[in-house]
Scaffold this active site. Structure first.
Site, mmCIF file in Angstrom:
data_model
loop_
_atom_site.group_PDB
_atom_site.id
_atom_site.type_symbol
_atom_site.label_atom_id
_atom_site.label_comp_id
_atom_site.label_asym_id
_atom_site.label_seq_id
_atom_site.Cartn_x
_atom_site.Cartn_y
_atom_site.Cartn_z
ATOM 1 N N SER A 177 -12.994 68.453 26.877
ATOM 2 C CA SER A 177 -13.170 69.472 25.811
ATOM 3 C C SER A 177 -14.972 69.868 25.064
ATOM 4 O O SER A 177 -16.085 69.858 26.282
ATOM 5 C CB SER A 177 -12.358 69.476 24.216
ATOM 6 O OG SER A 177 -12.091 70.844 23.779
ATOM 7 N N ASP A 274 -3.034 75.305 28.919
ATOM 8 C CA ASP A 274 -4.753 75.575 27.852
ATOM 9 C C ASP A 274 -5.772 76.625 28.039
ATOM 10 O O ASP A 274 -5.198 77.194 29.712
ATOM 11 C CB ASP A 274 -5.889 73.846 28.598
ATOM 12 C CG ASP A 274 -6.594 73.972 27.972
ATOM 13 O OD1 ASP A 274 -6.867 74.399 27.016
ATOM 14 O OD2 ASP A 274 -7.667 73.052 27.838
ATOM 15 N N HIS A 304 -4.537 71.147 26.131
ATOM 16 C CA HIS A 304 -5.190 70.892 25.959
ATOM 17 C C HIS A 304 -5.417 69.790 25.105
ATOM 18 O O HIS A 304 -4.240 69.489 24.430
ATOM 19 C CB HIS A 304 -6.032 71.888 24.876
ATOM 20 C CG HIS A 304 -7.119 71.722 24.636
ATOM 21 N ND1 HIS A 304 -8.640 72.235 25.743
ATOM 22 C CD2 HIS A 304 -8.174 70.924 23.910
ATOM 23 C CE1 HIS A 304 -9.481 71.965 25.223
ATOM 24 N NE2 HIS A 304 -8.871 70.945 23.671
#
Length: 335
Positions: A177, A274, A304
Protein backbone atom coordinates in the site's frame (compact mmCIF):
# COMPACT_ATOMS: atom_id res chain seq x y z
CA UNK A 1 1.66 -12.65 -15.79
CA UNK A 2 5.00 -11.45 -17.09
CA UNK A 3 4.51 -8.01 -18.55
CA UNK A 4 6.48 -6.46 -21.36
CA UNK A 5 5.71 -3.86 -24.02
CA UNK A 6 4.50 -6.68 -26.32
CA UNK A 7 2.37 -8.57 -23.77
CA UNK A 8 -1.17 -8.06 -22.50
CA UNK A 9 -1.56 -4.97 -20.39
CA UNK A 10 -1.63 -5.43 -16.62
CA UNK A 11 -4.52 -3.00 -16.41
CA UNK A 12 -6.51 -5.39 -18.64
CA UNK A 13 -5.48 -8.49 -16.67
CA UNK A 14 -6.34 -7.04 -13.24
CA UNK A 15 -9.95 -7.90 -12.43
CA UNK A 16 -12.31 -8.97 -9.69
CA UNK A 17 -14.05 -12.29 -9.27
CA UNK A 18 -17.85 -12.44 -9.17
CA UNK A 19 -17.71 -12.48 -5.38
CA UNK A 20 -15.02 -12.21 -2.71
CA UNK A 21 -13.62 -15.54 -1.50
CA UNK A 22 -15.68 -17.00 1.37
CA UNK A 23 -12.72 -16.54 3.74
CA UNK A 24 -12.53 -12.90 2.68
CA UNK A 25 -16.27 -12.43 3.16
CA UNK A 26 -15.90 -13.86 6.69
CA UNK A 27 -13.14 -11.35 7.44
CA UNK A 28 -15.26 -8.47 6.11
CA UNK A 29 -18.19 -9.60 8.24
CA UNK A 30 -15.95 -9.90 11.31
CA UNK A 31 -14.55 -6.42 10.88
CA UNK A 32 -17.98 -4.94 10.27
CA UNK A 33 -19.29 -6.64 13.42
CA UNK A 34 -16.74 -4.71 15.47
CA UNK A 35 -18.59 -1.53 14.50
CA UNK A 36 -15.36 0.44 14.61
CA UNK A 37 -15.49 4.08 13.50
CA UNK A 38 -14.13 5.07 10.13
CA UNK A 39 -10.63 6.51 10.26
CA UNK A 40 -12.09 9.64 8.69
CA UNK A 41 -13.95 10.29 11.96
CA UNK A 42 -10.76 10.09 14.00
CA UNK A 43 -7.69 12.21 14.51
CA UNK A 44 -4.40 10.70 13.33
CA UNK A 45 -3.50 9.92 16.96
CA UNK A 46 -6.85 8.20 17.53
CA UNK A 47 -6.54 6.32 14.25
CA UNK A 48 -3.10 5.01 15.23
CA UNK A 49 -4.36 3.91 18.63
CA UNK A 50 -7.31 2.09 17.05
CA UNK A 51 -5.08 0.42 14.48
CA UNK A 52 -2.47 -0.68 16.98
CA UNK A 53 -5.17 -2.03 19.32
CA UNK A 54 -5.90 -4.67 16.67
CA UNK A 55 -2.28 -5.87 16.48
CA UNK A 56 -1.63 -9.25 18.10
CA UNK A 57 1.62 -11.01 18.89
CA UNK A 58 2.60 -13.32 16.06
CA UNK A 59 2.94 -17.10 16.40
CA UNK A 60 5.03 -17.33 13.22
CA UNK A 61 8.45 -18.53 14.32
CA UNK A 62 11.61 -16.92 12.96
CA UNK A 63 15.08 -17.96 14.10
CA UNK A 64 16.14 -14.43 15.09
CA UNK A 65 14.19 -11.21 15.53
CA UNK A 66 15.98 -8.10 16.76
CA UNK A 67 14.85 -4.52 17.34
CA UNK A 68 17.34 -1.74 16.76
CA UNK A 69 17.43 2.03 16.30
CA UNK A 70 19.56 3.66 13.64
CA UNK A 71 20.53 7.27 13.05
CA UNK A 72 18.06 9.05 10.78
CA UNK A 73 17.73 12.45 9.14
CA UNK A 74 15.92 13.66 12.27
CA UNK A 75 16.44 11.53 15.37
CA UNK A 76 16.48 7.75 15.33
CA UNK A 77 14.62 5.32 13.09
CA UNK A 78 13.36 2.05 14.61
CA UNK A 79 14.03 -1.06 12.55
CA UNK A 80 13.33 -4.72 13.17
CA UNK A 81 15.58 -7.42 11.71
CA UNK A 82 14.22 -10.87 10.86
CA UNK A 83 16.67 -13.66 10.06
CA UNK A 84 15.25 -17.10 9.26
CA UNK A 85 18.70 -18.72 9.41
CA UNK A 86 21.19 -16.71 11.48
CA UNK A 87 23.70 -19.56 11.47
CA UNK A 88 24.32 -18.81 7.79
CA UNK A 89 25.62 -15.37 8.69
CA UNK A 90 27.74 -16.77 11.50
CA UNK A 91 29.38 -19.64 9.64
CA UNK A 92 30.41 -17.65 6.57
CA UNK A 93 28.09 -19.51 4.21
CA UNK A 94 27.05 -17.99 0.92
CA UNK A 95 25.29 -14.66 1.38
CA UNK A 96 21.63 -14.12 0.55
CA UNK A 97 19.48 -11.39 -0.94
CA UNK A 98 18.26 -8.97 1.72
CA UNK A 99 14.83 -7.33 1.87
CA UNK A 100 14.16 -3.81 3.15
CA UNK A 101 10.43 -3.79 3.98
CA UNK A 102 8.14 -0.75 4.33
CA UNK A 103 4.79 -1.15 6.09
CA UNK A 104 1.51 0.27 4.84
CA UNK A 105 -1.02 2.48 6.57
CA UNK A 106 -1.60 5.44 4.29
CA UNK A 107 1.57 7.16 5.52
CA UNK A 108 -0.44 8.04 8.66
CA UNK A 109 -0.98 4.79 10.60
CA UNK A 110 0.77 1.43 10.69
CA UNK A 111 3.96 0.31 12.36
CA UNK A 112 6.69 -2.30 12.56
CA UNK A 113 4.44 -4.24 14.96
CA UNK A 114 1.56 -4.13 12.49
CA UNK A 115 3.79 -5.58 9.75
CA UNK A 116 5.28 -8.24 12.01
CA UNK A 117 3.38 -11.23 10.61
CA UNK A 118 4.08 -10.10 7.05
CA UNK A 119 7.81 -9.76 7.65
CA UNK A 120 8.03 -13.04 9.54
CA UNK A 121 6.30 -14.85 6.69
CA UNK A 122 8.37 -13.10 4.04
CA UNK A 123 11.58 -14.09 5.82
CA UNK A 124 10.56 -17.72 6.30
CA UNK A 125 9.18 -18.12 2.75
CA UNK A 126 12.21 -16.58 1.04
CA UNK A 127 14.96 -17.62 3.45
CA UNK A 128 16.23 -14.02 3.28
CA UNK A 129 16.86 -11.54 6.09
CA UNK A 130 14.27 -8.77 6.27
CA UNK A 131 14.80 -5.27 7.66
CA UNK A 132 11.47 -3.66 8.58
CA UNK A 133 11.45 0.16 8.70
CA UNK A 134 9.58 2.31 11.24
CA UNK A 135 9.50 5.54 9.27
CA UNK A 136 8.05 8.87 10.44
CA UNK A 137 4.32 9.31 9.89
CA UNK A 138 2.18 12.17 8.60
CA UNK A 139 0.73 14.68 9.26
CA UNK A 140 3.39 15.49 11.83
CA UNK A 141 5.96 14.46 9.24
CA UNK A 142 4.50 15.01 5.76
CA UNK A 143 6.06 14.07 2.43
CA UNK A 144 8.97 13.47 2.01
CA UNK A 145 9.95 12.78 5.64
CA UNK A 146 8.94 9.10 5.65
CA UNK A 147 10.65 8.57 2.31
CA UNK A 148 13.90 10.02 3.64
CA UNK A 149 13.72 7.55 6.54
CA UNK A 150 13.21 4.65 4.13
CA UNK A 151 16.18 5.77 2.05
CA UNK A 152 18.32 6.03 5.19
CA UNK A 153 17.26 2.52 6.22
CA UNK A 154 18.22 1.18 2.78
CA UNK A 155 21.63 2.85 3.11
CA UNK A 156 22.04 1.30 6.57
CA UNK A 157 21.06 -2.12 5.22
CA UNK A 158 23.63 -1.83 2.43
CA UNK A 159 26.39 -0.81 4.86
CA UNK A 160 25.57 -3.57 7.30
CA UNK A 161 24.62 -6.30 4.86
CA UNK A 162 27.63 -8.46 5.75
CA UNK A 163 26.49 -8.60 9.37
CA UNK A 164 23.07 -9.70 8.16
CA UNK A 165 24.53 -12.47 6.04
CA UNK A 166 23.20 -10.64 3.01
CA UNK A 167 24.49 -9.57 -0.37
CA UNK A 168 24.79 -5.86 -1.20
CA UNK A 169 24.36 -6.70 -4.90
CA UNK A 170 20.98 -8.32 -4.22
CA UNK A 171 19.09 -5.74 -2.19
CA UNK A 172 15.29 -5.82 -2.43
CA UNK A 173 12.87 -3.02 -1.59
CA UNK A 174 9.37 -4.17 -0.70
CA UNK A 175 6.22 -2.75 0.80
CA UNK A 176 2.44 -2.80 0.82
CA UNK A 177 0.00 0.00 0.00
CA UNK A 178 1.63 3.28 1.09
CA UNK A 179 4.66 1.14 1.86
CA UNK A 180 4.69 0.01 -1.77
CA UNK A 181 4.68 3.66 -2.75
CA UNK A 182 7.62 4.37 -0.45
CA UNK A 183 9.50 1.26 -1.59
CA UNK A 184 9.48 2.16 -5.29
CA UNK A 185 10.09 5.84 -4.46
CA UNK A 186 13.14 4.73 -2.46
CA UNK A 187 14.37 2.87 -5.53
CA UNK A 188 13.90 6.05 -7.59
CA UNK A 189 15.63 8.16 -4.97
CA UNK A 190 18.67 5.92 -4.81
CA UNK A 191 19.04 6.28 -8.58
CA UNK A 192 18.91 10.05 -8.29
CA UNK A 193 21.46 10.13 -5.49
CA UNK A 194 23.74 7.37 -6.66
CA UNK A 195 22.91 5.37 -3.55
CA UNK A 196 22.76 1.61 -2.95
CA UNK A 197 21.87 -0.46 -5.99
CA UNK A 198 18.48 -2.16 -5.74
CA UNK A 199 18.13 -5.50 -7.50
CA UNK A 200 14.37 -6.08 -7.20
CA UNK A 201 11.11 -4.47 -6.08
CA UNK A 202 8.08 -6.14 -4.49
CA UNK A 203 5.13 -3.73 -4.63
CA UNK A 204 1.96 -5.00 -2.98
CA UNK A 205 -1.17 -3.02 -4.01
CA UNK A 206 0.99 0.11 -4.17
CA UNK A 207 -0.17 3.72 -4.30
CA UNK A 208 1.46 5.11 -7.45
CA UNK A 209 -0.60 8.13 -8.50
CA UNK A 210 -4.13 9.49 -8.52
CA UNK A 211 -6.20 6.35 -8.06
CA UNK A 212 -9.45 8.31 -8.33
CA UNK A 213 -9.09 8.29 -12.12
CA UNK A 214 -9.37 4.49 -12.26
CA UNK A 215 -12.41 2.20 -12.55
CA UNK A 216 -11.59 0.11 -9.47
CA UNK A 217 -11.50 3.20 -7.27
CA UNK A 218 -15.19 3.84 -7.90
CA UNK A 219 -16.23 0.18 -8.05
CA UNK A 220 -14.73 -1.00 -4.77
CA UNK A 221 -14.42 2.16 -2.71
CA UNK A 222 -16.94 1.11 -0.08
CA UNK A 223 -17.47 -2.16 1.79
CA UNK A 224 -14.11 -3.78 1.06
CA UNK A 225 -11.94 -2.67 4.01
CA UNK A 226 -10.30 0.38 2.37
CA UNK A 227 -12.75 3.10 1.40
CA UNK A 228 -12.19 5.93 -1.02
CA UNK A 229 -13.03 8.37 1.78
CA UNK A 230 -10.20 6.91 3.84
CA UNK A 231 -7.86 7.07 0.86
CA UNK A 232 -8.55 10.79 0.56
CA UNK A 233 -8.10 11.22 4.34
CA UNK A 234 -4.67 9.61 4.08
CA UNK A 235 -3.62 11.77 1.13
CA UNK A 236 -4.80 14.96 2.79
CA UNK A 237 -2.59 14.20 5.80
CA UNK A 238 0.44 13.09 3.77
CA UNK A 239 0.68 16.06 1.43
CA UNK A 240 1.35 19.42 3.03
CA UNK A 241 1.25 21.18 -0.36
CA UNK A 242 -0.88 20.35 -3.39
CA UNK A 243 2.24 20.64 -5.52
CA UNK A 244 3.76 17.64 -3.72
CA UNK A 245 1.11 15.36 -5.18
CA UNK A 246 2.76 15.84 -8.59
CA UNK A 247 6.24 14.94 -7.40
CA UNK A 248 7.30 11.65 -9.03
CA UNK A 249 8.67 10.52 -5.65
CA UNK A 250 5.09 10.73 -4.36
CA UNK A 251 3.38 9.62 -7.58
CA UNK A 252 5.89 7.40 -9.41
CA UNK A 253 3.33 6.61 -12.12
CA UNK A 254 3.98 10.16 -13.37
CA UNK A 255 7.70 9.55 -13.89
CA UNK A 256 9.14 9.54 -17.39
CA UNK A 257 10.00 6.30 -19.17
CA UNK A 258 13.63 7.38 -18.99
CA UNK A 259 13.53 7.61 -15.19
CA UNK A 260 11.47 4.45 -14.74
CA UNK A 261 13.86 2.54 -16.99
CA UNK A 262 16.52 2.93 -14.30
CA UNK A 263 14.46 0.85 -11.87
CA UNK A 264 15.06 -2.85 -11.19
CA UNK A 265 12.64 -5.67 -12.06
CA UNK A 266 9.46 -5.81 -10.03
CA UNK A 267 6.63 -7.96 -8.83
CA UNK A 268 3.39 -5.96 -8.58
CA UNK A 269 0.60 -7.56 -6.51
CA UNK A 270 -3.00 -6.41 -6.89
CA UNK A 271 -6.29 -7.47 -5.29
CA UNK A 272 -9.55 -7.79 -7.19
CA UNK A 273 -11.82 -5.96 -4.75
CA UNK A 274 -9.38 -3.15 -4.02
CA UNK A 275 -9.95 0.48 -4.99
CA UNK A 276 -6.18 0.68 -5.61
CA UNK A 277 -6.12 -2.34 -7.94
CA UNK A 278 -6.00 -0.40 -11.20
CA UNK A 279 -3.47 2.09 -9.80
CA UNK A 280 -1.00 -0.73 -9.17
CA UNK A 281 -1.73 -2.34 -12.54
CA UNK A 282 -1.23 0.98 -14.34
CA UNK A 283 2.17 1.36 -12.69
CA UNK A 284 3.12 -2.14 -13.80
CA UNK A 285 2.28 -1.07 -17.35
CA UNK A 286 4.38 2.08 -16.99
CA UNK A 287 7.33 -0.04 -15.85
CA UNK A 288 6.83 -2.44 -18.74
CA UNK A 289 6.68 0.46 -21.19
CA UNK A 290 10.06 1.54 -19.82
CA UNK A 291 11.45 -1.96 -20.53
CA UNK A 292 11.54 -2.95 -16.86
CA UNK A 293 10.72 -6.68 -16.41
CA UNK A 294 7.51 -6.92 -14.39
CA UNK A 295 5.64 -9.88 -12.96
CA UNK A 296 2.00 -8.93 -12.33
CA UNK A 297 0.08 -11.01 -9.81
CA UNK A 298 -3.61 -10.21 -9.47
CA UNK A 299 -5.63 -12.13 -6.87
CA UNK A 300 -9.22 -11.58 -8.04
CA UNK A 301 -11.23 -12.65 -4.99
CA UNK A 302 -9.49 -10.71 -2.19
CA UNK A 303 -9.41 -7.20 -0.73
CA UNK A 304 -6.88 -4.51 0.09
CA UNK A 305 -4.73 -5.60 3.04
CA UNK A 306 -5.01 -9.31 2.30
CA UNK A 307 -1.22 -9.81 2.07
CA UNK A 308 -0.96 -9.27 5.83
CA UNK A 309 -3.88 -11.54 6.79
CA UNK A 310 -1.72 -14.47 7.83
CA UNK A 311 -2.96 -15.44 11.30
CA UNK A 312 -6.31 -15.93 13.05
CA UNK A 313 -8.84 -14.41 13.26
CA UNK A 314 -8.22 -12.88 9.82
CA UNK A 315 -6.11 -15.62 8.25
CA UNK A 316 -6.56 -16.13 4.51
CA UNK A 317 -5.27 -19.12 2.55
CA UNK A 318 -4.57 -16.85 -0.43
CA UNK A 319 -2.32 -14.62 1.70
CA UNK A 320 0.02 -17.56 2.24
CA UNK A 321 -0.21 -18.39 -1.46
CA UNK A 322 0.73 -14.82 -2.37
CA UNK A 323 3.78 -14.93 -0.11
CA UNK A 324 4.86 -18.18 -1.74
CA UNK A 325 4.39 -16.59 -5.17
CA UNK A 326 6.47 -13.56 -4.21
CA UNK A 327 9.19 -15.82 -2.81
CA UNK A 328 9.21 -17.77 -6.08
CA UNK A 329 9.60 -14.53 -8.05
CA UNK A 330 12.52 -13.47 -5.86
CA UNK A 331 14.22 -16.85 -6.08
CA UNK A 332 13.79 -16.90 -9.84
CA UNK A 333 15.22 -13.41 -10.28
CA UNK A 334 18.00 -13.40 -7.69
CA UNK A 335 19.33 -16.95 -7.40
Amino acid sequence: MRSSPDDSRAIDEAHAADEPHPEVRAVIDLLESMDAPSLTDLSPEEARAATEAMVRDSDIDVARVEDRRIDGPVGEIPIRIYDPAPERAADGAESRPTICYVHGGGWVVGSIDGADSTCRTLATETGYPVVSVGYRLAPEHPFPAGLEDCYTALEWTARNVDELGGDRDRLVVAGDSAGGNLATATALLTVRRGGPSVAYQVLVYPVTGDASETESYDAYGDGYLLSTAESEWFRNHYFERELDEWNVLAAPRLASDRLLSSLPPATVVTAGFDPLRDDGAAYADRLADADVPVTCRNYPDVIHGFFGMLEPPTELTVAHEAHADVAADLHGALE
